[in-house]
Design a protein around this motif. Sequence first.
Motif, mmCIF file in Angstrom:
data_model
loop_
_atom_site.group_PDB
_atom_site.id
_atom_site.type_symbol
_atom_site.label_atom_id
_atom_site.label_comp_id
_atom_site.label_asym_id
_atom_site.label_seq_id
_atom_site.Cartn_x
_atom_site.Cartn_y
_atom_site.Cartn_z
ATOM 1 N N GLU A 99 0.832 -1.210 0.000
ATOM 2 C CA GLU A 99 0.000 0.000 0.000
ATOM 3 C C GLU A 99 0.863 1.255 0.000
ATOM 4 N N ALA A 100 1.916 1.258 0.798
ATOM 5 C CA ALA A 100 2.816 2.415 0.854
ATOM 6 C C ALA A 100 3.527 2.612 -0.487
ATOM 7 N N LYS A 120 2.342 1.847 -3.444
ATOM 8 C CA LYS A 120 1.360 2.391 -4.388
ATOM 9 C C LYS A 120 1.205 3.895 -4.207
ATOM 10 N N ILE A 121 1.186 4.352 -2.959
ATOM 11 C CA ILE A 121 1.070 5.791 -2.689
ATOM 12 C C ILE A 121 2.290 6.520 -3.231
ATOM 13 N N THR A 122 3.468 5.975 -2.991
ATOM 14 C CA THR A 122 4.711 6.588 -3.470
ATOM 15 C C THR A 122 4.727 6.668 -4.988
ATOM 16 N N SER A 178 2.144 6.667 -7.059
ATOM 17 C CA SER A 178 1.110 7.556 -7.591
ATOM 18 C C SER A 178 1.526 9.024 -7.513
ATOM 19 N N ILE A 179 2.294 9.395 -6.500
ATOM 20 C CA ILE A 179 2.784 10.778 -6.389
ATOM 21 C C ILE A 179 3.974 11.000 -7.314
ATOM 22 N N CYS A 227 8.421 11.290 -4.661
ATOM 23 C CA CYS A 227 8.004 10.924 -3.299
ATOM 24 C C CYS A 227 8.878 9.778 -2.808
#
Length: 68
Positions: A45-46, A48-50, A52-53, A61
Amino acid sequence: MKKAFEEKRDFDFTIYMVIHPSFVSRSTKLVPVHRFTLFALTVLEASKITRSISVLPQYVCTMSLATE
Protein backbone atom coordinates in the motif's frame (compact mmCIF):
# COMPACT_ATOMS: atom_id res chain seq x y z
CA MET A 1 8.73 -13.22 3.27
CA LYS A 2 5.09 -12.72 2.26
CA LYS A 3 4.10 -12.10 5.90
CA ALA A 4 6.63 -9.25 6.13
CA PHE A 5 4.97 -7.45 3.21
CA GLU A 6 1.49 -7.94 4.67
CA GLU A 7 2.41 -6.70 8.16
CA LYS A 8 0.92 -3.30 9.08
CA ARG A 9 3.54 -0.61 9.75
CA ASP A 10 3.81 3.17 10.02
CA PHE A 11 5.45 5.05 7.14
CA ASP A 12 6.87 8.55 6.71
CA PHE A 13 6.46 10.06 3.25
CA THR A 14 8.44 13.03 1.94
CA ILE A 15 7.53 14.84 -1.27
CA TYR A 16 10.32 16.66 -3.10
CA MET A 17 10.08 19.19 -5.92
CA VAL A 18 12.56 18.55 -8.72
CA ILE A 19 14.70 21.56 -9.66
CA HIS A 20 16.17 21.07 -13.10
CA PRO A 21 19.87 21.74 -13.51
CA SER A 22 21.15 25.05 -14.76
CA PHE A 23 24.12 25.51 -17.03
CA VAL A 24 26.42 26.18 -14.07
CA SER A 25 25.38 23.22 -11.90
CA ARG A 26 24.53 20.07 -13.81
CA SER A 27 23.11 18.14 -10.86
CA THR A 28 19.38 17.88 -10.28
CA LYS A 29 18.28 19.25 -6.92
CA LEU A 30 15.43 17.96 -4.79
CA VAL A 31 13.73 20.47 -2.49
CA PRO A 32 11.50 19.02 0.27
CA VAL A 33 7.98 20.38 -0.08
CA HIS A 34 5.82 18.31 2.26
CA ARG A 35 6.16 15.51 4.77
CA PHE A 36 3.43 13.32 6.25
CA THR A 37 2.99 10.04 8.14
CA LEU A 38 0.42 7.33 7.57
CA PHE A 39 -0.25 4.57 10.07
CA ALA A 40 -1.08 0.87 9.67
CA LEU A 41 -0.14 0.39 6.02
CA THR A 42 1.37 -2.63 4.34
CA VAL A 43 4.53 -2.26 2.26
CA LEU A 44 2.49 -2.74 -0.93
CA GLU A 45 0.00 0.00 0.00
CA ALA A 46 2.82 2.41 0.85
CA SER A 47 4.56 1.62 -2.45
CA LYS A 48 1.36 2.39 -4.39
CA ILE A 49 1.07 5.79 -2.69
CA THR A 50 4.71 6.59 -3.47
CA ARG A 51 4.34 5.58 -7.13
CA SER A 52 1.11 7.56 -7.59
CA ILE A 53 2.78 10.78 -6.39
CA SER A 54 6.05 10.15 -8.25
CA VAL A 55 4.19 9.88 -11.59
CA LEU A 56 4.07 13.67 -11.73
CA PRO A 57 7.18 14.99 -13.54
CA GLN A 58 7.87 17.83 -11.10
CA TYR A 59 7.59 15.76 -7.87
CA VAL A 60 9.33 12.75 -6.35
CA CYS A 61 8.00 10.92 -3.30
CA THR A 62 10.07 8.80 -0.94
CA MET A 63 8.96 6.59 1.92
CA SER A 64 10.66 5.25 5.02
CA LEU A 65 9.58 3.41 8.14
CA ALA A 66 8.48 5.69 10.96
CA THR A 67 11.05 5.34 13.72
CA GLU A 68 9.21 6.87 16.67
